[in-house]
Design a protein around this motif. Structure first.
Motif, PDB file in Angstrom:
ATOM      1  N   LYS A  27      27.437 -26.248 -31.974  1.00  0.00           N
ATOM      2  CA  LYS A  27      27.528 -26.506 -30.536  1.00  0.00           C
ATOM      3  C   LYS A  27      26.432 -27.429 -30.033  1.00  0.00           C
ATOM      4  O   LYS A  27      25.872 -27.236 -28.957  1.00  0.00           O
ATOM      5  CB  LYS A  27      27.551 -25.193 -29.752  1.00  0.00           C
ATOM      6  CG  LYS A  27      28.730 -24.326 -30.142  1.00  0.00           C
ATOM      7  CD  LYS A  27      28.809 -23.083 -29.321  1.00  0.00           C
ATOM      8  CE  LYS A  27      29.970 -22.233 -29.833  1.00  0.00           C
ATOM      9  NZ  LYS A  27      30.643 -21.534 -28.797  1.00  0.00           N
ATOM     10  N   GLN A  83      35.836 -21.978 -22.879  1.00  0.00           N
ATOM     11  CA  GLN A  83      35.120 -20.726 -22.662  1.00  0.00           C
ATOM     12  C   GLN A  83      33.862 -21.018 -21.866  1.00  0.00           C
ATOM     13  O   GLN A  83      33.333 -22.132 -21.915  1.00  0.00           O
ATOM     14  CB  GLN A  83      34.805 -20.010 -23.960  1.00  0.00           C
ATOM     15  CG  GLN A  83      33.744 -20.639 -24.831  1.00  0.00           C
ATOM     16  CD  GLN A  83      33.466 -19.784 -26.064  1.00  0.00           C
ATOM     17  OE1 GLN A  83      34.318 -19.045 -26.544  1.00  0.00           O
ATOM     18  NE2 GLN A  83      32.277 -19.903 -26.590  1.00  0.00           N
ATOM     19  N   GLU A  84      33.398 -20.027 -21.134  1.00  0.00           N
ATOM     20  CA  GLU A  84      32.200 -20.176 -20.328  1.00  0.00           C
ATOM     21  C   GLU A  84      30.988 -20.402 -21.229  1.00  0.00           C
ATOM     22  O   GLU A  84      30.850 -19.764 -22.279  1.00  0.00           O
ATOM     23  CB  GLU A  84      31.994 -18.921 -19.473  1.00  0.00           C
ATOM     24  CG  GLU A  84      30.910 -19.095 -18.442  1.00  0.00           C
ATOM     25  CD  GLU A  84      30.837 -17.928 -17.480  1.00  0.00           C
ATOM     26  OE1 GLU A  84      29.710 -17.477 -17.223  1.00  0.00           O
ATOM     27  OE2 GLU A  84      31.904 -17.484 -17.001  1.00  0.00           O
ATOM     28  N   ASP A  85      30.125 -21.330 -20.821  1.00  0.00           N
ATOM     29  CA  ASP A  85      28.908 -21.654 -21.566  1.00  0.00           C
ATOM     30  C   ASP A  85      27.740 -21.582 -20.594  1.00  0.00           C
ATOM     31  O   ASP A  85      27.643 -22.392 -19.670  1.00  0.00           O
ATOM     32  CB  ASP A  85      29.046 -23.060 -22.162  1.00  0.00           C
ATOM     33  CG  ASP A  85      27.779 -23.553 -22.855  1.00  0.00           C
ATOM     34  OD1 ASP A  85      26.802 -22.784 -22.964  1.00  0.00           O
ATOM     35  OD2 ASP A  85      27.768 -24.724 -23.273  1.00  0.00           O
ATOM     36  N   ASN A  86      26.875 -20.615 -20.787  1.00  0.00           N
ATOM     37  CA  ASN A  86      25.704 -20.444 -19.929  1.00  0.00           C
ATOM     38  C   ASN A  86      24.408 -20.835 -20.630  1.00  0.00           C
ATOM     39  O   ASN A  86      23.325 -20.408 -20.227  1.00  0.00           O
ATOM     40  CB  ASN A  86      25.624 -18.992 -19.439  1.00  0.00           C
ATOM     41  CG  ASN A  86      26.779 -18.656 -18.534  1.00  0.00           C
ATOM     42  OD1 ASN A  86      27.099 -19.399 -17.615  1.00  0.00           O
ATOM     43  ND2 ASN A  86      27.436 -17.539 -18.796  1.00  0.00           N
ATOM     44  N   SER A  87      24.508 -21.653 -21.666  1.00  0.00           N
ATOM     45  CA  SER A  87      23.318 -22.065 -22.411  1.00  0.00           C
ATOM     46  C   SER A  87      22.520 -23.114 -21.632  1.00  0.00           C
ATOM     47  O   SER A  87      23.036 -23.739 -20.702  1.00  0.00           O
ATOM     48  CB  SER A  87      23.720 -22.631 -23.773  1.00  0.00           C
ATOM     49  OG  SER A  87      24.494 -23.804 -23.612  1.00  0.00           O
ATOM     50  N   ARG A  91      25.586 -23.451 -16.042  1.00  0.00           N
ATOM     51  CA  ARG A  91      26.896 -22.792 -16.125  1.00  0.00           C
ATOM     52  C   ARG A  91      27.940 -23.893 -16.291  1.00  0.00           C
ATOM     53  O   ARG A  91      28.161 -24.683 -15.369  1.00  0.00           O
ATOM     54  CB  ARG A  91      27.161 -21.978 -14.875  1.00  0.00           C
ATOM     55  CG  ARG A  91      28.407 -21.172 -14.970  1.00  0.00           C
ATOM     56  CD  ARG A  91      28.576 -20.308 -13.753  1.00  0.00           C
ATOM     57  NE  ARG A  91      29.630 -19.345 -14.043  1.00  0.00           N
ATOM     58  CZ  ARG A  91      29.960 -18.387 -13.253  1.00  0.00           C
ATOM     59  NH1 ARG A  91      29.326 -18.215 -12.111  1.00  0.00           N
ATOM     60  NH2 ARG A  91      30.923 -17.566 -13.574  1.00  0.00           N
ATOM     61  N   THR A  93      31.740 -25.182 -18.700  1.00  0.00           N
ATOM     62  CA  THR A  93      32.910 -24.747 -19.445  1.00  0.00           C
ATOM     63  C   THR A  93      32.984 -25.545 -20.735  1.00  0.00           C
ATOM     64  O   THR A  93      33.160 -26.775 -20.708  1.00  0.00           O
ATOM     65  CB  THR A  93      34.199 -24.937 -18.620  1.00  0.00           C
ATOM     66  OG1 THR A  93      34.072 -24.209 -17.394  1.00  0.00           O
ATOM     67  CG2 THR A  93      35.412 -24.430 -19.389  1.00  0.00           C
ATOM     68  N   GLU A  94      32.800 -24.862 -21.845  1.00  0.00           N
ATOM     69  CA  GLU A  94      32.856 -25.494 -23.156  1.00  0.00           C
ATOM     70  C   GLU A  94      34.307 -25.776 -23.540  1.00  0.00           C
ATOM     71  O   GLU A  94      35.201 -24.993 -23.237  1.00  0.00           O
ATOM     72  CB  GLU A  94      32.226 -24.567 -24.208  1.00  0.00           C
ATOM     73  CG  GLU A  94      32.285 -25.143 -25.609  1.00  0.00           C
ATOM     74  CD  GLU A  94      31.867 -24.168 -26.684  1.00  0.00           C
ATOM     75  OE1 GLU A  94      31.863 -24.573 -27.861  1.00  0.00           O
ATOM     76  OE2 GLU A  94      31.556 -22.995 -26.375  1.00  0.00           O
ATOM     77  N   GLN A  96      36.738 -26.491 -26.873  1.00  0.00           N
ATOM     78  CA  GLN A  96      36.819 -26.341 -28.328  1.00  0.00           C
ATOM     79  C   GLN A  96      38.194 -26.782 -28.815  1.00  0.00           C
ATOM     80  O   GLN A  96      39.174 -26.714 -28.070  1.00  0.00           O
ATOM     81  CB  GLN A  96      36.643 -24.875 -28.730  1.00  0.00           C
ATOM     82  CG  GLN A  96      35.350 -24.269 -28.335  1.00  0.00           C
ATOM     83  CD  GLN A  96      35.328 -22.771 -28.626  1.00  0.00           C
ATOM     84  OE1 GLN A  96      36.358 -22.131 -28.771  1.00  0.00           O
ATOM     85  NE2 GLN A  96      34.137 -22.216 -28.686  1.00  0.00           N
ATOM     86  N   HIS A 103      33.390 -27.205 -31.645  1.00  0.00           N
ATOM     87  CA  HIS A 103      32.846 -27.562 -30.334  1.00  0.00           C
ATOM     88  C   HIS A 103      33.115 -29.039 -30.111  1.00  0.00           C
ATOM     89  O   HIS A 103      32.763 -29.879 -30.938  1.00  0.00           O
ATOM     90  CB  HIS A 103      31.339 -27.282 -30.296  1.00  0.00           C
ATOM     91  CG  HIS A 103      30.662 -27.809 -29.081  1.00  0.00           C
ATOM     92  ND1 HIS A 103      30.763 -27.189 -27.855  1.00  0.00           N
ATOM     93  CD2 HIS A 103      29.883 -28.902 -28.895  1.00  0.00           C
ATOM     94  CE1 HIS A 103      30.063 -27.880 -26.966  1.00  0.00           C
ATOM     95  NE2 HIS A 103      29.526 -28.921 -27.577  1.00  0.00           N
ATOM     96  N   HIS A 106      32.348 -30.472 -23.079  1.00  0.00           N
ATOM     97  CA  HIS A 106      32.515 -29.641 -21.884  1.00  0.00           C
ATOM     98  C   HIS A 106      33.515 -30.289 -20.945  1.00  0.00           C
ATOM     99  O   HIS A 106      33.750 -31.497 -21.021  1.00  0.00           O
ATOM    100  CB  HIS A 106      31.176 -29.445 -21.175  1.00  0.00           C
ATOM    101  CG  HIS A 106      30.214 -28.636 -21.980  1.00  0.00           C
ATOM    102  ND1 HIS A 106      29.386 -29.199 -22.927  1.00  0.00           N
ATOM    103  CD2 HIS A 106      29.970 -27.313 -22.013  1.00  0.00           C
ATOM    104  CE1 HIS A 106      28.669 -28.244 -23.495  1.00  0.00           C
ATOM    105  NE2 HIS A 106      29.003 -27.086 -22.952  1.00  0.00           N
TER     106      HIS A 106
END
Length: 135
Positions: A27, A83-87, A91, A93-94, A96, A103, A106
């Motif tokens: 990712k 999927q949600e990505d909070n890295s 905030r 949306t990733e 895939q 990955h 976004h």
């Protein structure tokens, strides 16, 4: 949801370049304006660099000015998964590959019509098939 392939981590490492592995399996992201497809204008089909599944068409590609290839739509609702990505304190949306779980990048709600979406995709996660717009 992802149809995931049954490859092991070691098999992915053997099949992918170090940069593909870092971005697609861990990712990561490539620096802006460095990917081979960010300013690429040829007509054709973009496929997942990990499994070869069709993801995006050149007709849906646009210049977002962000330094990554950007598309306003995927080839179909089942081509990509999100999927949600909070890295990294954000905030997002990733995006895939729905087939292998790679990955890709976004998606953001600031794209052009008709969808209003901007799929911001890493070049290294894509392979290009010239002249073909059909999956």
């Amino acid at each position: 949801m992802s149809r995931q392939t049954d490859k092991t981590d070691a098999e992915w490492r053997d099949e992918l370049s170090p940069e593909q592995y870092r971005v697609c399996r861990e990712k990561g992201t490539e620096p802006p304006f460095t990917g081979r497809y960010h300013a690429f204008k040829e007509a054709g089909l973009y496929r997942c660099s990990c499994c070869g599944e069709p993801l995006f068409r050149s007709d849906e590609k646009f210049d977002s000015g962000t330094g990554w290839p950007s598309f306003w739509e995927s080839v179909g609702a089942d081509a990509v998964a999100t999927q949600e990505d909070n890295s990294h304190g954000m905030r997002r949306t990733e995006v895939q590959c729905a087939n292998c779980g790679a990955h890709l990048g976004h998606v953001f709600p600031d794209g052009p019509r008709p969808t209003g979406l901007r799929y911001c995709i890493n070049s290294v996660s894509l392979d290009f098939e010239p002249g073909s717009e059909s999956p």
